[in-house]
Every structure is written in structure tokens, then in C-alpha cells.
Design a protein around this motif. Sequence first.
Motif, PDB file in Angstrom:
ATOM      1  N   ASP A  26      -7.604  -2.456  -7.527  1.00 41.87           N
ATOM      2  CA  ASP A  26      -7.122  -3.673  -8.176  1.00 41.87           C
ATOM      3  C   ASP A  26      -5.999  -3.361  -9.165  1.00 41.87           C
ATOM      4  O   ASP A  26      -4.967  -4.042  -9.191  1.00 41.87           O
ATOM      5  N   ILE A  27      -6.171  -2.319  -9.992  1.00 39.82           N
ATOM      6  CA  ILE A  27      -5.149  -1.980 -10.978  1.00 39.82           C
ATOM      7  C   ILE A  27      -3.879  -1.483 -10.289  1.00 39.82           C
ATOM      8  O   ILE A  27      -2.763  -1.818 -10.701  1.00 39.82           O
ATOM      9  N   TRP A  28      -4.022  -0.691  -9.235  1.00 35.66           N
ATOM     10  CA  TRP A  28      -2.836  -0.284  -8.476  1.00 35.66           C
ATOM     11  C   TRP A  28      -2.089  -1.510  -7.946  1.00 35.66           C
ATOM     12  O   TRP A  28      -0.868  -1.606  -8.054  1.00 35.66           O
ATOM     13  N   ASP A  29      -2.833  -2.450  -7.392  1.00 33.86           N
ATOM     14  CA  ASP A  29      -2.216  -3.654  -6.836  1.00 33.86           C
ATOM     15  C   ASP A  29      -1.491  -4.463  -7.910  1.00 33.86           C
ATOM     16  O   ASP A  29      -0.397  -4.976  -7.687  1.00 33.86           O
ATOM     17  N   GLN A  30      -2.089  -4.559  -9.080  1.00 31.38           N
ATOM     18  CA  GLN A  30      -1.503  -5.369 -10.145  1.00 31.38           C
ATOM     19  C   GLN A  30      -0.348  -4.668 -10.852  1.00 31.38           C
ATOM     20  O   GLN A  30       0.633  -5.302 -11.224  1.00 31.38           O
ATOM     21  N   LYS A  31      -0.449  -3.349 -11.050  1.00 30.88           N
ATOM     22  CA  LYS A  31       0.491  -2.628 -11.907  1.00 30.88           C
ATOM     23  C   LYS A  31       1.588  -1.880 -11.161  1.00 30.88           C
ATOM     24  O   LYS A  31       2.727  -1.802 -11.638  1.00 30.88           O
ATOM     25  N   TYR A  32       1.251  -1.274 -10.037  1.00 28.10           N
ATOM     26  CA  TYR A  32       2.156  -0.290  -9.451  1.00 28.10           C
ATOM     27  C   TYR A  32       2.613  -0.598  -8.028  1.00 28.10           C
ATOM     28  O   TYR A  32       3.582  -0.027  -7.558  1.00 28.10           O
ATOM     29  N   ARG A  33       1.941  -1.470  -7.355  1.00 28.26           N
ATOM     30  CA  ARG A  33       2.307  -1.802  -5.974  1.00 28.26           C
ATOM     31  C   ARG A  33       3.579  -2.628  -5.977  1.00 28.26           C
ATOM     32  O   ARG A  33       3.666  -3.654  -6.654  1.00 28.26           O
ATOM     33  N   LEU A  34       4.584  -2.169  -5.250  1.00 27.68           N
ATOM     34  CA  LEU A  34       5.828  -2.920  -5.176  1.00 27.68           C
ATOM     35  C   LEU A  34       5.634  -4.158  -4.317  1.00 27.68           C
ATOM     36  O   LEU A  34       5.100  -4.083  -3.203  1.00 27.68           O
ATOM     37  N   ALA A  36       7.521  -8.114  -3.199  1.00 28.18           N
ATOM     38  CA  ALA A  36       8.725  -8.949  -3.161  1.00 28.18           C
ATOM     39  C   ALA A  36       8.573 -10.096  -4.163  1.00 28.18           C
ATOM     40  O   ALA A  36       7.499 -10.326  -4.727  1.00 28.18           O
ATOM     41  N   LYS A  37       9.657 -10.826  -4.346  1.00 25.51           N
ATOM     42  CA  LYS A  37       9.661 -11.936  -5.296  1.00 25.51           C
ATOM     43  C   LYS A  37       8.596 -12.969  -4.985  1.00 25.51           C
ATOM     44  O   LYS A  37       8.007 -13.580  -5.879  1.00 25.51           O
ATOM     45  N   ASP A  38       8.300 -13.162  -3.690  1.00 26.64           N
ATOM     46  CA  ASP A  38       7.302 -14.148  -3.283  1.00 26.64           C
ATOM     47  C   ASP A  38       5.876 -13.601  -3.317  1.00 26.64           C
ATOM     48  O   ASP A  38       4.935 -14.274  -2.875  1.00 26.64           O
ATOM     49  N   GLY A  39       5.705 -12.370  -3.829  1.00 28.34           N
ATOM     50  CA  GLY A  39       4.377 -11.769  -3.925  1.00 28.34           C
ATOM     51  C   GLY A  39       3.960 -10.973  -2.714  1.00 28.34           C
ATOM     52  O   GLY A  39       2.869 -10.391  -2.685  1.00 28.34           O
ATOM     53  N   ARG A  40       4.814 -10.911  -1.688  1.00 27.06           N
ATOM     54  CA  ARG A  40       4.483 -10.160  -0.477  1.00 27.06           C
ATOM     55  C   ARG A  40       4.484  -8.665  -0.763  1.00 27.06           C
ATOM     56  O   ARG A  40       5.452  -8.135  -1.299  1.00 27.06           O
ATOM     57  N   PRO A  41       3.407  -7.937  -0.416  1.00 23.51           N
ATOM     58  CA  PRO A  41       3.374  -6.501  -0.673  1.00 23.51           C
ATOM     59  C   PRO A  41       4.412  -5.748   0.152  1.00 23.51           C
ATOM     60  O   PRO A  41       4.569  -5.995   1.352  1.00 23.51           O
ATOM     61  N   ILE A  42       5.113  -4.829  -0.501  1.00 26.16           N
ATOM     62  CA  ILE A  42       6.037  -3.934   0.194  1.00 26.16           C
ATOM     63  C   ILE A  42       5.386  -2.563   0.372  1.00 26.16           C
ATOM     64  O   ILE A  42       5.498  -1.958   1.428  1.00 26.16           O
ATOM     65  N   ASP A  43       4.678  -2.099  -0.654  1.00 27.06           N
ATOM     66  CA  ASP A  43       3.846  -0.901  -0.518  1.00 27.06           C
ATOM     67  C   ASP A  43       2.542  -1.317   0.160  1.00 27.06           C
ATOM     68  O   ASP A  43       1.733  -2.042  -0.426  1.00 27.06           O
ATOM     69  N   GLU A  44       2.323  -0.875   1.388  1.00 26.78           N
ATOM     70  CA  GLU A  44       1.115  -1.274   2.103  1.00 26.78           C
ATOM     71  C   GLU A  44      -0.131  -0.586   1.548  1.00 26.78           C
ATOM     72  O   GLU A  44      -1.219  -1.161   1.532  1.00 26.78           O
ATOM     73  N   THR A  45       0.024   0.658   1.120  1.00 30.17           N
ATOM     74  CA  THR A  45      -1.102   1.455   0.629  1.00 30.17           C
ATOM     75  C   THR A  45      -0.633   2.276  -0.571  1.00 30.17           C
ATOM     76  O   THR A  45       0.567   2.306  -0.896  1.00 30.17           O
ATOM     77  N   ILE A  46      -1.573   2.959  -1.234  1.00 32.72           N
ATOM     78  CA  ILE A  46      -1.183   3.876  -2.308  1.00 32.72           C
ATOM     79  C   ILE A  46      -0.285   4.975  -1.751  1.00 32.72           C
ATOM     80  O   ILE A  46       0.679   5.395  -2.400  1.00 32.72           O
ATOM     81  N   ASP A  47      -0.574   5.440  -0.550  1.00 37.51           N
ATOM     82  CA  ASP A  47       0.301   6.449   0.045  1.00 37.51           C
ATOM     83  C   ASP A  47       1.694   5.878   0.292  1.00 37.51           C
ATOM     84  O   ASP A  47       2.695   6.599   0.199  1.00 37.51           O
ATOM     85  N   HIS A  97      14.574  -4.790  -5.867  1.00 41.42           N
ATOM     86  CA  HIS A  97      13.690  -5.876  -6.298  1.00 41.42           C
ATOM     87  C   HIS A  97      13.684  -6.057  -7.819  1.00 41.42           C
ATOM     88  O   HIS A  97      13.434  -7.158  -8.309  1.00 41.42           O
ATOM     89  N   LYS A  98      13.950  -4.997  -8.575  1.00 39.13           N
ATOM     90  CA  LYS A  98      14.007  -5.086 -10.034  1.00 39.13           C
ATOM     91  C   LYS A  98      15.035  -4.070 -10.549  1.00 39.13           C
ATOM     92  O   LYS A  98      14.680  -2.994 -11.025  1.00 39.13           O
ATOM     93  N   PRO A  99      16.314  -4.425 -10.430  1.00 36.08           N
ATOM     94  CA  PRO A  99      17.391  -3.474 -10.701  1.00 36.08           C
ATOM     95  C   PRO A  99      17.548  -3.078 -12.161  1.00 36.08           C
ATOM     96  O   PRO A  99      18.148  -2.045 -12.449  1.00 36.08           O
ATOM     97  N   ALA A 100      17.030  -3.864 -13.093  1.00 34.42           N
ATOM     98  CA  ALA A 100      17.254  -3.590 -14.516  1.00 34.42           C
ATOM     99  C   ALA A 100      16.084  -2.858 -15.161  1.00 34.42           C
ATOM    100  O   ALA A 100      15.814  -3.020 -16.345  1.00 34.42           O
ATOM    101  N   THR A 101      15.368  -2.042 -14.383  1.00 32.76           N
ATOM    102  CA  THR A 101      14.206  -1.334 -14.917  1.00 32.76           C
ATOM    103  C   THR A 101      14.482   0.156 -15.026  1.00 32.76           C
ATOM    104  O   THR A 101      15.360   0.700 -14.365  1.00 32.76           O
TER     105      THR A 101
END
Length: 719
Positions: A26-34, A36-47, A97-101
Motif C-alpha cells: 500500500d505504501i509503495w503504491d501511494q508513495k513511490y509507484r509512478l 499517470a495524471k489520470d491515476g493509471r499505474p505506469i510501474d506495474e510492480t515494485i520490480d 510526468h513530473k518534470p519539476a521534481t
Amino acid sequence: MKTAHLQPADRPITAADVPMQPASWDIWDQKYRLKAKDGRPIDETIDGTCQRVARAVAEVEATPELRECWYEKFLWALRHGAIPAGRIVSNAGAWDHKPATSTINCTVSGAIQDSMDAILGKVHEAGLTLKAGCGIGYEFSTLRPRGAYVSGAGAYTSGPLSFMDIYDKMCFTVSSAGGRRGAQMGTFDIGHPDVMEFIRAKREAGRLRQFNLSLLITREFMEAVRQDTDWLLAFPLLAKEVEQDQIDLSDPERIVWREWPITTGLTLNGIGQVACKIYRKIRARRLWDAIMTSTYDYAEPGFILIDEVNAMNNNWFCETIRASNPCGEQMLPPYGSCLLGSINLTPFVQNPFTAQASFDWETYRKVVAIFTRMLDNVVEINGLPLERQRREILSKRRHGMGYLGLGSTLALLGMKYGSPESLGFTEKITREMALTGWRTALELAQEKGPAPVLEQDFTITAAMLRQRPELARDGIQEGDRVKGKVLHARYSRYMQRIAELDADLVAKLAEVGARFTHHTSIAPTGTIALSIANNASNGIEPSFAHHYCRNIIRPGKKSKEKVDVFSFELLAYRHLINPQAIPNAESAEERLPEVFITADDVTPCQHVDIQAAAQKWIDSSISKTANVPPDFPYEDFKNIYFYAYEQGLKGCTTFRFNPAAFQGVLVKEQDLANTGYRFVLEDGSEIEVKGNEEIEYDGEVHTAANLFDAIKEGYYGKF
């Protein structure tokens, strides 16, 4: 009936075999998983996250062949325990997706000059830094004390704490990148006239809650406490004030000479000290008691032994440090920046909880070497918002590699945290990281060139000769020009320690230069430990508990959310040895081994001893908290800080659960059940509930403790 876990005969059982718990996903999904703007996951897994990060960092390499080669090696290291800090995991390879980071966790503000333009200018810079996702530290004792006359305004200043309130509100307003709230550290000199107001600041509900606070403690003050003498509270006089008011600078009742980070417009003596007006005297022990009382009740202010920080700084010849990043593991100069990464120690344990338990040193050293290059590459994709920050990190190429899961690893190996055996392991794990890192620093310098600051020439001053008498013994005189790489490798106190282990390495570093000026620090690693490392113990700490609650910020929720989590070692023991094992079990069938201790089971001296064992080989600093139970005696508590001073630590922080003051991030169910909270309803009636009870309020369900804290501290409904 017990469950048997089958493994191939030629493969040792490792801690890496333990399945992830739901809270970690859950924390990976909320904090670190990339996403898209619409909430679609780009990172499918932690790997998938690991592949994104490895690819982004490998792109720094010079040729396509090198990029592909190092992508594979970086990915291997990430799959074998290397975990970059949260800003790297969240932002590397995510610029579409977040160029100013930024990929940098740690920054320190430029020195805050004592003028309105400078104060507000630094607010602007800090806002940009926080928006990029970085944490930031500041020293506020450069500002005049409350009641001092400001000739330009013809008025009296409200003092540094009032300006800290502005920074606090700015930080709360600026939503940091990646859904991360801003993090700040405010440091303050122990000799400033407003030091008592700083110590007591957090007693006011909701004040400075976007800050961690730490005092800059000097050896002079600690010895004044030991000897029970007076302590002078003073602040620099402007040179024009001295002239206009015809102040006698030789009067010891009015003037004291002290080191000061800003000297422009001030009066200096022959050794670079600044003339300071004495505002008042206070017994050093009275001030010490105020610090200890506040720390006992409110867990702040922290304790930075600033003389030790500067004496042990690898860049002693070109920096004066007065502030740190928000968690204290990176002491940095003005505009200093540092990226972080940690190695999860638990995957290197083979055959855990058995008589054959061992640590895979060969693989550990290989991961350290590859991860060192990986972190050095991150410097090139820093994404820092300010030009002076970028110049600083490119010049010195600082990074802070540390580890997490020490407490969990000790349990897997059958050692008690704080025992003599565990101290030896802690020193070895840190020493091996240091030696491997500096050997890699030489290899990288030979391949890519050293940190630019180390190729610069520095003029030897009288102050430098006082700090390093061995310069004169080596025939170096005031006015001589010496390369930074020589001053770094041969004359920094830390590198002299490395030379005791590998003199040839340090001699070559003095000749070639190192790729970076700093290599190690140990961060608190809270969310990366909980998510990617499956709740291995944070940083250098023991596990807080083996089943407890973590209060997390959930976007859109009006108070913090309580999440149940389990320690990694408990999950590993259940998975590999006994599925029925539970903490505090009465029956033998469910009981955990004695090595399953928690933070409260470790004595304060043991906490300090572990930190000291690691600090010997850490060139930056360590974020470490000595947890004590709520009923820990105050007189014993006070001794922790003197013990830390005597052990040569750079800092010390303690935590005692005190629900009347605040609600911690990590909370035990037992503490919540034993704490009552009183709410006043609209009709004037009152209800009292236990901290772990749930309350429906304003269309949401909250735990009583978190609802009370959100209302009291003023953040209810603002996430």
C-alpha cells in the motif's frame, strides 16, 4: 501442526524469501509507484519501479554500451538490497510526468542574513526547494534577538522565532512533490539570547509543527554544565554600532568574542572571532534543565554537537557547518545538498534463526560497490531548483549511503540489539561499507575525474594551522597553496581513520582525488523501510515493536489513518519457523525467541553505544532516536545526553510517548488503549474515549487519538 517450507538442497534459506505484507504494498503504491495524471499505474510492480530507476541512473554513463552494462548491474543491486532514497525512487525516470521534481532528499538554506530582504528571500528559495520534493534545514540564530533595536526601521525586532513562524506556514502551504508534505529543520545556537524561547516553542499547540528543532551545542557549553558555571547569552554587534556607541570591546562584562557564521559588517579579532554583546547570564545547568525538560516532554529540541560536526567534516578546509537536513543525518554548509541511499541488510542473512545463520559479506561488498557508482550518477540528474544548490552538489558530489534493517538483521542472526556482539557487528558492517565506498571513489576518480573542489587550490590560513597542527609539522606554512585533495585525504580526521586500515588507498586519494567528498550517512528510512523493505527496522534502529500502528497521511482524509504493521523479523519467523508465533505470547508454542526485543527494551546507553559503533566509520552523521518508555525516570533520562557527548557523537535525539503533547507516527496499541481523550460536543457535554476507539465525525471514521491530534494541532481537513 507445523508448516514445512521446502528449498533446493544447494540453496541456503534467506530472509529475502519472506512475502510482502499488505501495508508495504500500500505504501509503495501511494508513495513511490509512478502513475499517470489520470491515476493509471505506469510501474506495474515494485520490480518495475526498480527498472525505471536503474534505467534513469544508467543513462548518465558515457556510451550506449556502458549504459546497458550499468543498467543491468544497477538493477541487480536494486534486487539485492540497494534502496535509493525516496526522492530517487519516486522521481528518477519520471520527468515526463513530473518534470519539476528533484532526486535530492537533503538541502540546507543559504545563511539567513539579518535583514528583511534576506529573510523573505530565503523563504522564496525554501518554497522552491520544498516544491521540488527536497527537505531543507536553516539556522535561525543569525537573526537578532527579540527586542533588539533595528536602526533602519526605527523599531524593535520581534526576534527569530516570529520569522520561523513564517517559514512554518509556508511549508504547510507548499505541497511537496509526490504527495509529500514539506520537511524542515531549524537549528539554533545555544548562546543566542532567545534560546529559551526556542527551547519552549513547541509547547504552544500547533506552533512550528512543520519543523524539527535542534540546538547547536558547543563543548564550551557542555563543560559549563559539567562545572556548574554561568553561561553568557550574546549576539554580535554591528561594527557601526561599536563605533556609534563607542563600545569598549575589552570590557568582559559587556563583550564576549565568539565564532560566528556570518562576519560581514561585524568586528573581528585576530583569530576571526566576532565581538558579541552580552545580553544576560544564566546558570548553565538551569539552561540544561530547560532543554532536558522540553526534550523529555516534547521530544525536542534535538542535540547537535556542532564542534564535533565541524572537527570531523571531510571538507574542514572549505566549509563551516551550522545546519542539517530535517532528520539530522546530513550536516551541510550553506546551499549544501546531498542525495541518500540505504542498503537493506536483511537479504544478506542466510539460514536465519538457526545455529547456521550467517551474513553474506561477499555479496554485501559487491552491492556497496555498485550502489556507490549508482548514487554518484544521481548527482548528474539532481533536479535541484536553485543554481547555488546545483553548483554545490556538482562541486563536491556528496552522497550519503547508509543501511536499514540493522535491528531486524541482528534478530535474524540471533543477536540482541545493544549486546557486545551486536556492537561488533554494527562496527564491521559500517567499516566494510566505508572501505568499499572509498575504494570505489578512487576507481571512479581514475575513470571519470575527482570531485572538482578537490582539484582546487586552497590558501592555508592561521585558523587552518590551529585546527590541524600536523600541517606545520609537514612543512606547510600560512599562505601556502595546497590542493583540496591533499587537505581532504591527508588531513581530514575521518580520512586519517581510514588510513589506519588502508594507508595505500588514502595515499592514492591524496594523489588522484576522490570522486566525492562524502560517502556515508544513516537516514531514518521510514517509508522506504516500511514499503520496499517490507518493514525491516528503520535505519540503525531496533524495531519499534513487532505489531503496532503507523499513522500515515492519506490524501483526502481529514485526519491521519492508522495502519496495522508487523516487523519484518516477525514475518520472517512466522514464514520460516513458526506460523503461530505472536508477540508477548504466554504459551510456549506461540512464544518468540529472546532476541525479539523492541526499542523500549533497549537501554539508552545501548542506543548510544550502537550509534557510536557506527559513527566511527560514518563520515556524515546518523539519524538515531533513543526510545524510552513513558515512565522512564527523568533523572536517568538527563544522563543520556551527557553520555552521548562523552562518546563523541555528533548528535542525539530521544523519544518518550507523551499523548498530552503529540501523537507519534509510530504508536503501540497498548499505549493507545491506556490513554484517554476528552472531546467537548456542540451542546457543551463531554465524552471521554480511549485512543484506539473509533469515532464517526464529519462523515469519516477516525481513531480517537488521531482525531484529537488533528484538531488540537490545527491540521484537521487540510491534507
